[in-house]
Structure formats: structure tokens, C-alpha cells
Motif scaffolding. Structure first.
Motif, PDB file in Angstrom:
ATOM      1  N   ILE A  91       0.875  -1.184   0.000  1.00 45.13           N
ATOM      2  CA  ILE A  91       0.000   0.000   0.000  1.00 45.13           C
ATOM      3  C   ILE A  91       0.910   1.230   0.000  1.00 45.13           C
ATOM      4  N   ASN A  92       1.016   1.899  -1.121  1.00 42.99           N
ATOM      5  CA  ASN A  92       1.743   3.169  -1.132  1.00 42.99           C
ATOM      6  C   ASN A  92       0.864   4.252  -0.524  1.00 42.99           C
ATOM      7  N   ILE A  93       1.489   5.158   0.229  1.00 45.18           N
ATOM      8  CA  ILE A  93       0.736   6.199   0.932  1.00 45.18           C
ATOM      9  C   ILE A  93       1.436   7.544   0.728  1.00 45.18           C
ATOM     10  N   TRP A  94       0.645   8.553   0.376  1.00 44.31           N
ATOM     11  CA  TRP A  94       1.150   9.917   0.273  1.00 44.31           C
ATOM     12  C   TRP A  94       0.315  10.818   1.176  1.00 44.31           C
ATOM     13  N   VAL A  95       0.988  11.728   1.833  1.00 43.45           N
ATOM     14  CA  VAL A  95       0.321  12.719   2.674  1.00 43.45           C
ATOM     15  C   VAL A  95       0.688  14.098   2.142  1.00 43.45           C
TER      16      VAL A  95
END
Length: 770
Positions: A91-95
Motif C-alpha cells: 500500500i503506497n501512501i502519500w500525505v
């Protein structure tokens, strides 16, 4: 480096604080499995630091062509690789556009991992300050379902701590994976189809050479503060990768969650069916249940496992945590549902050793599975060897043996030898004896003789034929000798007359002859079938007996001990206590030449024989041999401390027994061998169970009766375990001054405790003073 960062608790493995140096060790220790698949505890999100990626499917392997400088006749053509399978957890995650990566975060606070062994789930929590100064709280929960064993589940929560945020989740599947070890850097997988629509994704791939067809699948949904968001993801795919993308703005204090189901379907379990369609059916079952219900079922499944297999220890939390960790990992690796599978030495935690089956299964694992599950599980393990008998005969033929002689492989996936270290593959032939002993041990414990006329006798005949041909007659000794072998102590190669090997050979022949007579007398149809199939004659059996009756055993009159091999006393006998600690472990500090010339013993060898056949020797003989050999033993095999713990307990050397127990139970938790990042030592974990039940508990089976001779380490207030014996579950609770017994089931049974007969009746506890 000992694993002192792990917190000692009775039911969980807990890591507190983020240390990049410990990531790979924790990936092993926090591994998950459900018997059908497993994975190292890799992060779901991107991690650019040092990591050992690993996801595995039971029974799926690749035959990596053997690589040696000098090819020898009979050499195995390949080394079986336990394959790193396509990754479904990602799961790639960007904030606010910044990727979450613990390797690049400005701060990581409150980091914690927990492996909850009681309920079968793994959780990670932390607060992170990203390079763009955005601050988030993360909680990720993951488990591999026992209820739907093709499915794993993840819930990944991101909470905005101090500001409004835009969070982007990208769950994905990736078949562009490689193994940590490869002889030729071959391509192991061929991806044939990528299918993505809605919130589902599928990658179909098959293994090169072995043609295992698989489908890796996923399905995801987004939740805000626990409420499902009806949001269609954006789909992305490339050659070996497929992903979904969800973007969502959240306010300070909000929690955005991604729930992801993933896993594998394998053609082996769904012959002739479309794996994508099967995967959709599996996902529908998971979706109908939902994450929380599936997690509840996980807890129920583990509660049922622990009800029978738990061992409690009061007064020593490290010892308690150690035994539960071992029992937990054994059940994650093998549950006995599929007789085509077996128990690999690393399970689903790493790739070292290759193969899925060693002699460890018969010598160490079968006792655990016999006593903690129903007897069908152990019978399946024996059936596995029967199903591979023809391959064992072919293995022996490659080495020049004839007439149906069988040599079971040192390492295998399908019955064919796939281990390519000469001194082990061709010389460590004692594994044949462990398989024969397991047949005897199964009957002794369960009382189920039917396996022998149905399957076991054919296995025993093949093994007896091998020993008859492998022995040679020494004119000088006027005895049969067995030359050029390696015993369990792999720090001696190509020796003559390893006592353990010779003793096993003699016993195997005698045991086979006894079973031939018994089957002849009681199972005439089976006897005729087997004799016709194997073309066995009375004359051949007489030749076997001649070898057994005149087997040579090296012995020292001066030391009054059997010698590990002919030349053992020619060595410079310096004990381990006189070996500088800076030179340990010797397998990492010394040349192989120096090790082979030393007296140092990797694991129980002569003492392994005394463990198997303890009723053949007096307690005084055991003490003499234990006191002679243990001082030379470096215990650099995971299989060593448990045997020594059992024997030290029998000799009432409880301080030693306890020390060896801690070493076997916490071998990986405390990283005694300095290699835990490569994976766990799964098969030796069954030895940990044995060291309590057979060592401290003194459990034995003789004359169709359970026997106990309980002892308790000084540090413990009490301990308890259960034994499933022929349909009755016996609970044994050992305290400092007494042992309490109870039984569940409908029938009473009589046991012996400290040489006294005790009748156990349902609904009634009985105490026996020490």
C-alpha cells in the motif's frame, strides 16, 4: 546482537521503538502464516531501507539448477527454491503529496509492533513526521485467515494529528519480485495476465519449469472514521504491477482507513478452473463476512488451537513467551490439512535451506503433532513419505543401489533429492532411519497399526534394502561396517562407522523383519500384495539379518562410551569451556578444515541415538555418554539444545536442562545463532515442545500406556500441558510439590506417574505428590 528490544509478555511479541538495524530481524520474528501461505513482516507502505521481502505459497517452488565447480555422478540436478511469491500486501501512501517512508521520515515516535499469538494477528503503530512536516498517526493490523486460508486481511489507518490533510492510498499487487538467493539469477515467475476493474485486481502467473499456476488477488475499500466511503478507485497497471488509487481530504483528528483483502489461489487446489473466477468467489466470501467478522473468526480459530496445544508456565515470563512463540509458529506453518505439504525448516519466514522437508519432520515434529492434534495429522506426514517412495528408490538408483533400495532425500519438495552439498546429500544417510523410527513412534503413540500394512511396510522394506547394500563386510573386524558418512554432527564429514548411523541401520533392519512377520500373521492380503509388489524373498531377509546381527559399533573401553566414529579419540579433545568466546560460533569464525579436525559437535549425535532408543540403555550409560559428549558440543544447530534438555532433565541435572530449554525456546527471540534475519528455525520449535513435555514432564509411552516422571525447574511455580492420547485428552499440571492430572472424554484410562499406577476418570482431578 541479542534481541533485547523485544518485550517479554506471556501472549505477545512486542517491539517498542524504531531501529533501522533491527528491521530485517523483526521481519522474521513477526512473520505470519496459516498453513497455506505466509509472509515476513514487511511494511505495507514503501520502505527504502534495508529489508528482506518475502511472501510464500505452500508447496510452490522452483528447481534452481545446481551450480558446482566439479560435477559428481549422482549429483542432484537442482536446488529447490522456496519461492518469493507475488506481493499482495503493498500500500503506497502519500500525505499532501509526500510519500510515507519510515526510512526518510524526520521523526518516528511511539513505534510499536505486536504479534498477538493468542488471537493470530499482527499490529504496527507509530507517529511519523514526514519530510513536508505533516504529522500522522498510523495503525496497521494484518492477519492471514485460518477460516478462509487463501485470504489475508489488512486494515491500515491514518489519523491526521495536527492539521487537515490530503491522504492518498495506493493498494497494489506486484509480481516483479525476486528471491534473496538464486544460483543463476533465473527468472522464476512468468506473469501471464493482469486484470483490474472496480476495486479488485488480479495477477495470473506461473513458475518457470514447475508450472505452478497462481492468481494473486486483492480487493479494497475506503473508510472515514469507521464509515465506508462509496468511492471508486482509479486503476493503474503496468507489466508486472496493478494498483488502485484513492484520494481523500480529511480534517484534523479524522482517521482514514483502507481495508484490503488479498491472497492467492493455486491451480493445484482448483484443477481445471479459471483462477480469476475462483479468486472472485474467495473475495466475495471475505467481503460478505467483512474485516471485523473475519478477525473474530481468526480469534475463534486460534482459541481452538490453543485449547489443545497451549503450555502454561507460571513464574517465568520469558520461558512462557518462548514456548508459546514456538507453538504459534509451528501452527502457522503446518496444520495437517493437506498431505501434499510438509514442514520446512524456515516455514514461511525465509528462503534459506530450500525445500520443504527434512528429517526434522520425522525426528522432531511428528511427536508435537501427534499429541496436540488428532492422529490423522501425523498420519498425513507419514503418508507424505509413502507417496514419495518411488522417488526415494530413484534417488538410490542414481547412486548405484538396486533392487528397490530406497534412500529418502535430505531435502525435498516432491520426493526427489534437491540438496547439493556432497557431504550432506550423499553421506548424511541417517535420515532414512528417522523415517523408519517415525513409523514406529506413530504406532507406539497412537496404537494405530493400520498404517504399516497399508503403506509403512513398503517404506521399511526399501529402507532395509538400502542399509543392507550400504554396509560392507570388514575382513579385519569380521563385522559389517558403514563407511564414508556424516552423522547428525555435520562438523565431521566422510567418517567411518558413525555410531548413530550404524545403530539406526541395525535397528531399521530388525524392526522391518518384525513387521514383516506381524503383517504375515495378521494381514495376509496386505502381506501377499506387498511381497508380490516388492518381490521380497525369505533369502533376501536372511541376508539383511546377517548384516544387522554382525553390525560393528565403535567403542572405547577406556572411556566406557560408544565412539561417535572410528577416529574420534584421535582428535585433540579440548572442551568447549576452554574455547575462547571470541572464536564462537565456530561456523562463522573458523575454516571448514579446522572445524572438521576439531572435536566440536554441532548437535546431538551419539546422544540423538540415546534419545530415540533410551529404553535400550541404562540411566548410568546415558549419564556416562552425556557427560562425555556434551562438553564438546557447541550447539550450533537449532536441533541440539532440545535433545540435551530432555536428557539433562532425565538425569535430574535441572540447571542444565533449564539452560538448554531457554536456548531452544528463545533461539530466535534472543538470536543465539546471530542469523534470525534469514528466517526462523521452525522445525526445531517442535523440539522446544518436547523439552517441556518429554523433558520436564517426563512423558513417555510404553506398553500402550502413558508414563510421566515430572520435574520442575526451580524458577517455575508451575507448568501445564495437554496430551491427546488415543481419544482421551490428559491435562498435566506440575507444581513444585505435586502433579495434578485430569482427563476429558468419556473413558477412564490408567497412566503411570513416578512408577505408580494412577487411574484417571473424567470429571475428577487426581494429585500425585513428588
Amino acid at each position: 546482537m541479542n534481541q533485547e528490544y523485544l518485550k517479554a509478555t506471556p501472549w505477545s511479541i512486542i517491539e517498542e521503538g524504531f531501529d533501522k538495524e533491527l528491521v530485517q530481524s523483526s521481519e522474521s520474528i513477526f512473520s505470519l502464516g496459516n498453513g497455506a501461505m505466509g509472509q515476513r513482516a514487511n511494511f505495507e507502505e514503501t520502505y527504502t531501507g534495508e529489508t528482506f521481502q518475502g511472501s510464500y505459497i505452500a508447496g510452490v517452488y522452483y528447481p534452481d539448477k545446481t551450480r558446482v565447480g566439479w560435477w559428481k555422478n549422482g549429483y542432484p540436478e537442482y536446488f529447490a527454491k522456496v519461492l518469493n511469491a507475488p506481493n499482495w500486501i503493498g500500500i503506497n501512501i502519500w500525505v499532501n503529496g509526500e510519500a510515507l517512508d519510515l526510512n526518510t521520515c524526520k521523526e518516528v515516535n511511539g513505534y510499536s509492533r505486536e504479534l498477538n499469538m493468542k488471537e493470530g494477528w499482527y499490529r504496527r503503530t507509530f507517529e511519523a513526521v514526514l519530510p513536508n512536516d505533516r504529522k500522522i498517526q498510523v495503525e496497521a493490523i494484518r492477519f492471514l485467515s485460518l477460516h478462509l486460508d487463501e485470504v489475508g486481511a489488512i486494515q491500515y489507518n491514518v489519523t491526521a494529528i495536527d492539521s487537515d490533510l490530503e491522504v492518498k492510498f495506493q493498494p497494489y499487487l506486484d509480481s516483479g519480485i525476486t528471491n534473496e538467493d538464486s544460483n543463476w539469477d533465473d527468472k522464476f515467475w512468468n506473469t501471464t495476465n493482469i486484470d483490474v476493474h472496480g476495486n479488485q485486481g488480479f495477477i495470473e502467473a506461473y513458475t518457470m519449469k514447475t508450472q505452478f499456476k497462481t492468481c494473486t488477488f486483492m480487493q479494497s475499500q475506503l473508510l472515514l472514521n469507521g464509515e465506508i466511503l462509496k468511492k471508486e478507485p482509479k486503476s493503474t497497471s503496468k507489466d508486472l504491477w496493478v494498483g488502485h488509487e484513492y484520494s481523500q481530504k480529511i480534517s484534523k483528528g479524522d482517521t482514514l482507513s483502507l481495508q484490503k483483502f488479498g491472497g492467492y489461489t493455486v491451480e493445484r487446489n482448483h484443477q481445471g478452473k479459471n483462477l480469476v473466477d475462483i479468486s472472485k468467489e474467495v473475495l466475495k466470501k471475505a467481503e460478505d463476512l467483512g474485516f471485523e467478522t473475519l478477525l473474530d473468526k481468526q480469534k475463534q480459530s486460534w482459541a481452538e488451537i490453543w485449547e489443545m496445544s497451549d503450555i502454561t508456565i507460571e513464574g517465568d515470563v520469558k520461558a512462557q513467551q518462548g514456548i508459546r512463540f514456538n507453538i504459534f509458529q509451528l501452527n502457522q506453518t503446518y496444520l495437517g490439512r493437506d498431505s501434499r505439504l510438509n514442514i520446512g525448516p524456515k516455514g514461511f519466514t525465509g528462503e534459506k535451506y530450500g525445500g520443504s522437508t527434512y528429517w526434522d519432520t520425522e525426528a522432531y515434529c511428528i511427536p508435537f503433532y501427534m499429541a496436540t492434534k488428532n492422529q490423522q495429522v501425523a498420519r498425513n506426514l507419514l503418508k507424505y513419505r509413502y507417496n514419495h517412495l518411488q522417488k526415494a528408490i530413484e534417488n538410490a538408483q542414481k547412486l548405484g543401489f538396486t533392487n528397490g533400495a530406497a534412500l529418502y532425500p535430505m531435502v525435498t519438495m516432491n520426493g526427489e533429492e534437491c540438496h547439493n552439498e556432497w557431504e550432506i546429500t550423499f553421506e548424511e544417510i541417517h535420515r532414512n532411519g528417522a523415517i523408519a523410527f517415525a513409523i514406529y513412534n506413530y504406532y507406539r503413540f497412537t496404537g494405530d497399526y493400520s498404517y504399516i500394512p497399508e503403506m509403512g511396510l513398503e517404506v521399511l522394506i526399501g529402507i532395509a534394502r538400502f542399509w543392507h547394500q550400504r554396509a560392507s563386510f570388514s575382513e579385519q573386524k569380521q563385522k559389517y561396517v558403514i563407511l564414508g558418512v556424516t552423522g547428525p554432527n555435520e562438523y565431521e564429514n566422510n567418517v567411518n562407522n558413525n555410531w548413530y548411523t550404524n545403530y539406526l541401520a541395525q535397528w531399521c533392519i530388525n524392526f522391518t523383519v518384525e513387521q514383516l512377520q506381524r503383517v504375515h500373521d495378521g494381514f495376509e492380503d496386505d502381506y501377499r500384495r506387498i511381497v508380490g509388489k516388492t518381490k521380497l524373498t525369505d533369502g533376501e531377509v536372511a541376508h539383511w539379518k546377517k548384516v544387522a546381527d554382525k553390525m560393528y559399533f565403535p567403542y572405547s573401553e577406556e572411556k566406557q562410551v560408544f565412539l561417535q566414529q572410528d577416529g574420534f579419540l584421535d582428535k585433540e579433545l579440548i572442551t568447549v569451556k576452554d574455547l575462547p568466546s571470541a572464536q564462537r560460533p565456530i561456523n562463522q569464525k573458523w575454516s571448514w578444515d579446522r572445524i572438521l579436525r576439531s572435536p566440536y559437535i554441532k548437535q546431538a549425535d551419539v546422544l540423538q541415538g540415546f534419545y530415540f532408543f533410551e529404553d535400550h540403555f541404562s540411566k548410568e550409560e546415558l549419564k556416562r555418554h552425556f557427560d562425555f559428549y556434551e562438553p564438546f558440543t557447541v550447539h550450533e544447530s537449532s536441533l541440539s539444545p532440545c535433545v540435551h534438555s530432555i536428557q539433562a532433565a532425565k538425569l535430574n541435572q535441572m540447571e542444565q536442562a533449564y539452560k538448554f530449554y531457554l536456548r531452544t525456546s528463545r533461539l530466535d527471540l534472543d538470536d543465539y545463532n546471530k542469523e534470525v534475519e534469514e528466517g526462523l528455525h521452525i522445525t526445531s520449535m517442535a523440539g522446544t515442545w518436547m523439552s517441556i513435555v518429554e523433558g520436564f514432564g517426563g512423558m513417555r509411552v510404553a506398553d500402550d500406556q502413558l508414563l510421566f516422571n515430572p520435574r520442575i525447574p526451580e524458577k517455575w511455580d508451575s507448568y501445564s500441558f495437554k496430551i491427546n492420547f488415543r481419544g482421551s485428552v490428559v491435562k498435566v499440571s506440575v507444581k513444585q510439590k505435586e502433579t495434578e492430572f485430569s482427563i476429558s472424554g468419556d473413558d477412564s484410562i490408567t497412566i503411570r506417574c513416578n512408577q505408580k499406577e494412577v487411574e484417571l476418570k473424567p470429571g475428577r482431578d487426581i494429585s500425585v505428590p513428588h
